[in-house]
Design an enzyme around this catalytic site. Sequence first.
Site: not given
Ligand code: SAH
Length: 352
Positions: A90, A112, A119, A123, A126, A342
């Site tokens: 996406e 974006c 992945c 985390c 996420c 995300c």
């Molecule tokens: N792996 C890389 C790129 C992915 S970006 C990294 O970790 O930076 C990951 C970003 O997605 C996070 O920094 C955050 O900005 C966003 N993200 C993921 N889950 C989220 C959530 N539940 N709420 C808000 N932002 C989220």
Amino acid sequence: MQDIKELDLKGLEERLLFLGAPKYHARSIFDWIYRKGVSDFGKMSNLSASLRKELAEEFKILGIRELSRQESADKTAKFLFRLEDSNLVEAVIIPMKRRLQGSGDSRSFTGCISSQAGCKFACGFCASGMKGFRRNLTRGEILDQVFYLKNGVSGGNLTNIVFMGTGEPFDNYDNVLSAVRLINSPSGFNIGARRITISTCGIIPGIEKLAKEDLQVELSISLHAADDKLRSKLMPVNKKYPLADLIRCCREYIAKTNRQVTFEYILIKDINSDPASARRLVSLLKGLRLAKVNLIPANFLPELKIESPERLQVNFFKECLTEAGLEVTLRKERGQDIDAACGQLRLKYENC
Ligand code: SAH
């Protein structure tokens, strides 16, 4: 069939010579694809019919297909793509506050994009990691997303790119960097390096490598916690690259590049948004010469029991950092009505 986006200008020139065509056509083919958004050789009207036919037999222009597009009232639009092997990725376009200078009503948009299908970093906040890792995207598949996003903007231009979709850019370093060079190239998408952001969960060798590239891209670090215990819980990658090493690496990156590093910090209710967490963040980052914190109220994710703290607490957290002299921004929540956080769209689709 070869993806033409795997070739840089010089590579395409060589292929044209090999096909018996003048090499200067490479420039106009690049122009059709990256500037005009044409994905059909048949429409490249300044090329001879026979060359168009030959190119179509030799190359594909797009390797991914748009499966769905959801537009939010605030003009955020989320795209779901199907790769040729049926994996899904996406990407999102997000309107920026700022209007383009001297262009009346025209707005500036950030794209974006994803660097991997799925992945591996899991985390805890996420959705992208929930279904595990599928594979790295090719350079062509990364550029395909930019192609669709650029052509999907209405009433404005795609001026910025962030690698904040699914995946870890530094776990797919070569394809990401190679795509970045074409996004940045004047004969490619021509987006300034300073308008391209690579976001990492903190892969130290990737940061070290980027520091040696001759590229002025922006670097974001997804921090989300300022002590190892909590960060390892939220982001298992922290066990491999703990905070002291990560911050040391950022200090070296800043010293070498003279560029600012942005630390992303998602504020999650009852997890990392209390005043003590703010103080820990201040002491972790103080002494970094060029650092900025970007606070992000968490997007609601019922599957992971993640939600944003109250407004008052968000503001208080921000105030603590500002008072300590840190540069802080607060990311506006956008696209909530279309699940633009995300990984959410893919998750929904795959759960259907
Ligand atoms: N792996 C890389 C790129 C992915 S970006 C990294 O970790 O930076 C990951 C970003 O997605 C996070 O920094 C955050 O900005 C966003 N993200 C993921 N889950 C989220 C959530 N539940 N709420 C808000 N932002 C989220």
